[in-house]
Design a protein around this motif. Structure first.
Motif, PDB file in Angstrom:
ATOM      1  N   ASP A  65      20.925  -6.968 115.644  1.00  0.00           N
ATOM      2  CA  ASP A  65      19.788  -6.054 115.516  1.00  0.00           C
ATOM      3  C   ASP A  65      19.611  -4.771 115.538  1.00  0.00           C
ATOM      4  OD1 ASP A  65      16.825  -6.443 114.436  1.00  0.00           O
ATOM      5  OD2 ASP A  65      16.428  -5.757 116.314  1.00  0.00           O
ATOM      6  N   LYS A  66      20.639  -4.371 116.506  1.00  0.00           N
ATOM      7  CA  LYS A  66      20.794  -2.968 116.988  1.00  0.00           C
ATOM      8  C   LYS A  66      21.904  -2.286 115.919  1.00  0.00           C
ATOM      9  CE  LYS A  66      18.358  -3.474 120.720  1.00  0.00           C
ATOM     10  NZ  LYS A  66      16.949  -2.877 120.652  1.00  0.00           N
ATOM     11  N   VAL A  67      22.667  -2.904 115.105  1.00  0.00           N
ATOM     12  CA  VAL A  67      23.370  -2.085 114.430  1.00  0.00           C
ATOM     13  C   VAL A  67      23.252  -2.479 112.634  1.00  0.00           C
ATOM     14  CG1 VAL A  67      25.276  -2.130 116.357  1.00  0.00           C
ATOM     15  CG2 VAL A  67      25.316  -4.066 114.650  1.00  0.00           C
ATOM     16  N   PHE A  68      22.405  -3.683 112.682  1.00  0.00           N
ATOM     17  CA  PHE A  68      22.393  -4.061 111.176  1.00  0.00           C
ATOM     18  C   PHE A  68      21.821  -3.240 110.440  1.00  0.00           C
ATOM     19  CE2 PHE A  68      20.035  -6.360 107.887  1.00  0.00           C
ATOM     20  CZ  PHE A  68      20.892  -6.979 107.236  1.00  0.00           C
ATOM     21  N   VAL A  69      22.375  -2.688 109.257  1.00  0.00           N
ATOM     22  CA  VAL A  69      21.569  -1.934 108.492  1.00  0.00           C
ATOM     23  C   VAL A  69      21.656  -2.451 106.918  1.00  0.00           C
ATOM     24  CG1 VAL A  69      21.846   0.447 107.153  1.00  0.00           C
ATOM     25  CG2 VAL A  69      22.003   0.455 109.713  1.00  0.00           C
ATOM     26  N   GLU A  70      20.580  -2.437 106.133  1.00  0.00           N
ATOM     27  CA  GLU A  70      20.699  -2.824 104.984  1.00  0.00           C
ATOM     28  C   GLU A  70      21.443  -2.234 103.748  1.00  0.00           C
ATOM     29  OE1 GLU A  70      17.543  -5.043 103.159  1.00  0.00           O
ATOM     30  OE2 GLU A  70      16.161  -4.854 105.215  1.00  0.00           O
ATOM     31  N   GLY A  71      22.481  -2.641 103.187  1.00  0.00           N
ATOM     32  CA  GLY A  71      22.998  -2.059 102.110  1.00  0.00           C
ATOM     33  C   GLY A  71      22.530  -2.591 101.008  1.00  0.00           C
ATOM     34  N   GLY A  72      22.859  -2.094  99.908  1.00  0.00           N
ATOM     35  CA  GLY A  72      22.155  -2.376  98.645  1.00  0.00           C
ATOM     36  C   GLY A  72      22.340  -4.013  98.149  1.00  0.00           C
ATOM     37  N   VAL A  73      21.075  -4.570  97.662  1.00  0.00           N
ATOM     38  CA  VAL A  73      21.143  -5.906  97.461  1.00  0.00           C
ATOM     39  C   VAL A  73      20.681  -6.231  96.030  1.00  0.00           C
ATOM     40  CG1 VAL A  73      20.310  -8.185  98.054  1.00  0.00           C
ATOM     41  CG2 VAL A  73      20.745  -6.513  99.635  1.00  0.00           C
ATOM     42  N   GLU A  74      21.361  -6.622  95.383  1.00  0.00           N
ATOM     43  CA  GLU A  74      20.842  -7.127  93.807  1.00  0.00           C
ATOM     44  C   GLU A  74      20.776  -8.495  93.552  1.00  0.00           C
ATOM     45  OE1 GLU A  74      23.173  -5.092  91.048  1.00  0.00           O
ATOM     46  OE2 GLU A  74      22.408  -3.002  91.468  1.00  0.00           O
ATOM     47  N   VAL A  75      19.722  -8.954  92.545  1.00  0.00           N
ATOM     48  CA  VAL A  75      19.843 -10.615  92.272  1.00  0.00           C
ATOM     49  C   VAL A  75      19.982 -10.367  90.951  1.00  0.00           C
ATOM     50  CG1 VAL A  75      18.273 -10.895  94.254  1.00  0.00           C
ATOM     51  CG2 VAL A  75      17.247 -10.166  92.178  1.00  0.00           C
ATOM     52  N   CYS A  76      20.391 -11.867  90.548  1.00  0.00           N
ATOM     53  CA  CYS A  76      20.534 -12.058  89.140  1.00  0.00           C
ATOM     54  C   CYS A  76      19.498 -12.620  88.454  1.00  0.00           C
ATOM     55  CB  CYS A  76      21.701 -12.725  88.888  1.00  0.00           C
ATOM     56  SG  CYS A  76      22.170 -13.181  86.984  1.00  0.00           S
ATOM     57  N   LEU A  77      18.561 -12.032  87.655  1.00  0.00           N
ATOM     58  CA  LEU A  77      17.482 -12.624  87.019  1.00  0.00           C
ATOM     59  C   LEU A  77      17.798 -13.303  85.622  1.00  0.00           C
ATOM     60  CD1 LEU A  77      15.069  -9.568  87.352  1.00  0.00           C
ATOM     61  CD2 LEU A  77      15.273 -11.628  88.762  1.00  0.00           C
ATOM     62  N   ALA A  78      18.961 -12.943  85.311  1.00  0.00           N
ATOM     63  CA  ALA A  78      19.405 -13.900  84.071  1.00  0.00           C
ATOM     64  C   ALA A  78      20.853 -13.878  84.124  1.00  0.00           C
ATOM     65  CB  ALA A  78      18.793 -13.570  82.749  1.00  0.00           C
ATOM     66  N   PRO A  79      21.742 -15.041  83.929  1.00  0.00           N
ATOM     67  CA  PRO A  79      22.985 -15.389  83.881  1.00  0.00           C
ATOM     68  C   PRO A  79      23.531 -14.760  82.845  1.00  0.00           C
ATOM     69  CG  PRO A  79      21.916 -17.536  83.227  1.00  0.00           C
ATOM     70  CD  PRO A  79      20.676 -16.485  83.859  1.00  0.00           C
ATOM     71  N   GLU A  80      24.993 -14.406  82.930  1.00  0.00           N
ATOM     72  CA  GLU A  80      25.666 -13.968  81.859  1.00  0.00           C
ATOM     73  C   GLU A  80      25.585 -14.914  80.665  1.00  0.00           C
ATOM     74  OE1 GLU A  80      28.652 -15.308  84.841  1.00  0.00           O
ATOM     75  OE2 GLU A  80      26.850 -14.650  84.923  1.00  0.00           O
ATOM     76  N   LEU A  81      25.492 -14.518  79.415  1.00  0.00           N
ATOM     77  CA  LEU A  81      25.332 -15.509  78.250  1.00  0.00           C
ATOM     78  C   LEU A  81      26.848 -15.694  77.746  1.00  0.00           C
ATOM     79  CD1 LEU A  81      22.383 -13.716  76.479  1.00  0.00           C
ATOM     80  CD2 LEU A  81      22.188 -15.682  77.896  1.00  0.00           C
ATOM     81  N   THR A  82      27.784 -14.754  77.801  1.00  0.00           N
ATOM     82  CA  THR A  82      29.020 -15.021  77.158  1.00  0.00           C
ATOM     83  C   THR A  82      30.134 -14.178  78.221  1.00  0.00           C
ATOM     84  OG1 THR A  82      28.995 -12.824  76.188  1.00  0.00           O
ATOM     85  CG2 THR A  82      28.292 -14.472  74.855  1.00  0.00           C
ATOM     86  N   PRO A  83      31.195 -14.872  78.369  1.00  0.00           N
ATOM     87  CA  PRO A  83      32.354 -14.470  79.214  1.00  0.00           C
ATOM     88  C   PRO A  83      32.345 -12.931  79.073  1.00  0.00           C
ATOM     89  CG  PRO A  83      33.073 -16.343  78.235  1.00  0.00           C
ATOM     90  CD  PRO A  83      31.800 -15.810  77.333  1.00  0.00           C
ATOM     91  N   GLY A  84      32.672 -12.293  80.172  1.00  0.00           N
ATOM     92  CA  GLY A  84      32.744 -10.663  80.146  1.00  0.00           C
ATOM     93  C   GLY A  84      31.422  -9.987  80.508  1.00  0.00           C
ATOM     94  N   THR A  85      30.407 -10.829  80.183  1.00  0.00           N
ATOM     95  CA  THR A  85      29.130  -9.749  80.466  1.00  0.00           C
ATOM     96  C   THR A  85      28.612 -10.224  81.759  1.00  0.00           C
ATOM     97  OG1 THR A  85      27.761 -11.629  79.191  1.00  0.00           O
ATOM     98  CG2 THR A  85      28.643 -10.196  77.995  1.00  0.00           C
ATOM     99  N   ARG A  86      27.485  -9.508  82.321  1.00  0.00           N
ATOM    100  CA  ARG A  86      26.968  -9.820  83.670  1.00  0.00           C
ATOM    101  C   ARG A  86      25.627 -10.154  83.887  1.00  0.00           C
ATOM    102  NH1 ARG A  86      30.674  -7.442  87.230  1.00  0.00           N
ATOM    103  NH2 ARG A  86      29.093  -7.235  88.733  1.00  0.00           N
TER     104      ARG A  86
END
Length: 649
Positions: free
Chosen positions: A43-64
């Motif tokens: 708790d003395k060193v934890f700092v939040e880096g960036g967090v992202e969530v996936c709201l819709a999965p990739e539809l085709t290979p190679g997309t995100r």
């Protein structure tokens, strides 16, 4: 299920035992592995880096798919859009997955009121790399979390957990789990697939996404430290509110721009920040190889100061001679399935007892118990995978210098997974580096990475200028499906080109879902990487499949206006706002008459933004409006008619 008095008492023993184990773990955070007497509570060193969530999965290979940034890690559990019994938290090595799990354990143990763990009855946190051949969750809990609690047996654990209404299970490090991706019907896989404890919440951390979970499970992603997170860490864990000291450490980082990418990795930045505080002299590095060599030297110097006797000479020899360690590291990485931990007795015998004990004492190696076949085996691993790549690079250099054909020898070494192995090797030896760079140039997308390896080899930006100019003379593409390495390599080279006034002909961001950060100075890609202001950029194309709001468009226009050489900004695939407030169009775009156009070709019509009115107008294939070169009145009227018909449809 109501528990009898005896079982209720044992439930309390179980909870207290878990909290005792977790406290021992979260109270032992060690930012610098070679300073073992400097431990921190998470708790003395934890700092939040960036967090992202996936709201819709990739539809085709190679997309995100569709990803969105969260304000806090807590939102992974509180945001209604991410509501699920199963969550995957992805992140590259060193991005803080395990530290996050310890922060969650701290929250639970200390009843942190605003934590998502606050109302959890029982929290189970298991490090999967320790499980070995253990297939039973209850046995794993007993062996790793309650080994010191004789009053609670495996069968009692099962009864208590089955009676609970609120249990959260955290499985840390699926990519290091001995049974990963197997068809075994062990408890770990049954839990993940919701065949066991379907009503319990489960969080799984991993470096990569298991194929069987690609669609069904909610996904989050740790994307590293930005400037704000780095500032917060320096203040919170290194120097406190000493403003001058904060600025001194930040200045050290700015003076080492080649490390900017590496210091997005929280683990590396943490070590850099603490070393910068400890060192009085300025630390300047021209390559990540130089930085890592310096860091290893710090490890050994600290131990030499501790001994303060004639053993320091022996330590110097040991620092230079590490051939066996190099071999083991290389063999572990050069496999179809990488090996990142070894049985201690075999490892120690191979490198020699004296050297092994020093590696442990220095902090390069870490020991950890693993349960297998009803026995506990002590395993050893490198402090971090980057250390494994560092020592493996030394052995790779030896092999490459004596080899004629690298293809077969390197068939298991994917540079897009082991980028620092290749960069270190190129930085350690110029002759081996030349061979590796030629090998990389022959790989798909490898030419971009090869340029960074040339920089690593020489430490001189001037030596890569010809390659950078050649790269920027054609369209530079960054695709959402590209590996993190390829995206990083490309963004770094674009930044080098811009700072050295090399014209960048055209950049195409394909399915990267870029957004402008709060400062307005960076385009943040979906991967979390950023593209800073490129003063020498001439054309920018952004391709994506989604609706663009007025606010998002205004932010991109503002960013683009600061790219002072920009002549054209093209949007393809977006559903654009019908009109744009004139006030949100930067005056510099107007004065330079930058072409901002919608590249969607609908019913024979392209549209370009009239910067004076904020209206879309029909234009020719080159984006010319009426009165500009290439579009006469007759052609314009025909295009306008097509455009109006398309709008009515």
């Amino acid at each position: 299920m109501e528990l009898n008095a005896d079982l209720q008492e044992k439930k309390q023993f179980l909870i207290e035992g878990l909290k005792s184990t977790y406290k021992g773990q979260y109270d032992a955070i060690q930012p610098l592995p070679y300073i073992k007497d400097r431990l921190y509570c998470v708790d003395k060193v934890f700092v939040e880096g960036g967090v992202e969530v996936c709201l819709a999965p990739e539809l085709t290979p190679g997309t995100r798919g569709s990803w969105e940034r969260l304000e806090s890690y807590k939102s992974m559990y509180t945001d209604f859009r991410f509501k699920s019994k199963r969550r995957i938290i992805q992140g590259e090595p060193g991005y803080g997955k395990s530290t996050l799990t310890l922060q969650l354990a701290y929250d639970w143990c200390n009843d942190v009121s605003d934590s998502p763990m606050n109302n959890v009855e029982i929290l189970i946190l298991l490090r999967l790399r320790q499980l070995g051949s253990v297939k039973s969750l209850y046995r794993a809990i007993k062996s790793f979390l309650l080994f010191h609690e004789p009053r609670v047996s495996k069968h009692v654990i099962e009864k208590i957990i089955d009676s609970c209404s609120s249990v959260h299970i955290i499985l840390d490090g699926y990519d290091e789990y001995p049974g990963r991706d197997s068809n075994d019907n062990d408890d770990v896989h049954r839990i993940i697939k919701m065949e066991l404890f379907a009503d319990f919440e489960v969080s799984l951390t991993t470096r990569y996404l298991p194929e069987c979970l690609r669609k069904e499970t909610k996904r989050a992603k740790l994307i590293g430290f930005d400037d704000k997170a780095r500032d917060e860490y320096i203040r919170k864990a290194v120097v406190g509110n000493n403003y001058e000291a904060v600025e001194e450490i930040k200045q050290q980082l700015y003076e080492n721009s080649i490390l900017a990418d590496l210091c997005q990795v929280p683990l590396i930045f943490v070590m850099f920040a603490h070393m910068a505080q400890d060192q009085r002299d300025s630390m300047k590095f021209k390559s990540v190889t130089q930085f890592f060599k310096y860091m290893i030297r710090c490890f050994y110097d600290h131990l030499k100061q501790k001994f303060k006797d004639n053993r320091s000479n022996e330590l110097y020899l040991h620092e230079m001679e590490h051939h066996k360690l190099d071999e083991i590291a290389f063999e572990g990485l050069n496999k179809e399935h990488q090996q990142l931990s070894w049985i201690k007795t075999r490892f120690r015998q191979r490198v020699g007892p004296e050297l092994y004990d020093q590696y442990i004492l220095i902090g390069i190696l870490v020991e950890e118990d693993e349960v297998s076949d009803d026995s506990i085996t002590t395993m050893v691993r490198f402090y971090h995978k980057l250390f494994c790549e560092w020592y493996a690079a030394h052995h790779l250099v030896t092999l490459v210098k004596n080899a004629h054909d690298l293809s077969d020898m390197l068939r298991f070494l994917d540079p897009f997974d082991l980028q620092y192995l290749f960069r270190f090797a190129c930085g350690l030896d110029p002759n081996a580096g030349k061979k590796l760079i030629n090998h990389l140039k022959g790989l798909p997308g490898g030419d971009t990475f090869a340029i960074l390896c040339i920089l690593e080899q020489t430490g001189d930006v001037n030596d890569i200028m010809a390659s950078v100019k050649e790269l920027c003379s054609r369209t530079v593409r960054i695709k959402g499906g590209d590996s993190a390495l390829l995206q990083r390599s490309t963004t770094q080279l674009l930044d080098i080109a811009s700072k050295n006034h090399i014209p960048i002909s055209r950049v195409h961001l394909f399915l990267c879902s870029p957004r402008v950060d709060e400062s307005g100075l960076n385009l943040i890609l979906e991967s979390g990487l950023s593209l800073s202001i490129l003063s020498s950029l001439q054309k920018l194309q952004i391709t994506d499949i989604r609706r663009l709001t007025n606010e998002e468009l205004a932010a991109i226009l503002s960013y683009s206006s600061q790219c002072t050489s920009l002549k054209e900004l093209r949007f393809v695939g977006y559903h654009m706002p019908d009109t744009i407030p004139v006030g949100s169009i930067p005056s510099s775009l107007k004065s330079r008459n930058v072409k901002v156009w919608n590249g969607n070709y609908i019913n024979g019509v392209y549209r370009r933004l009239n910067l004076q009115t904020g209206q879309w107008q029909a234009c020719d294939n080159d984006g010319n409006l009426p009165g500009e070169e290439g579009l006469d009145e007759e052609s314009y009227q025909e295009s306008l008619a097509n455009f109006n018909r398309a709008r009515r449809k």
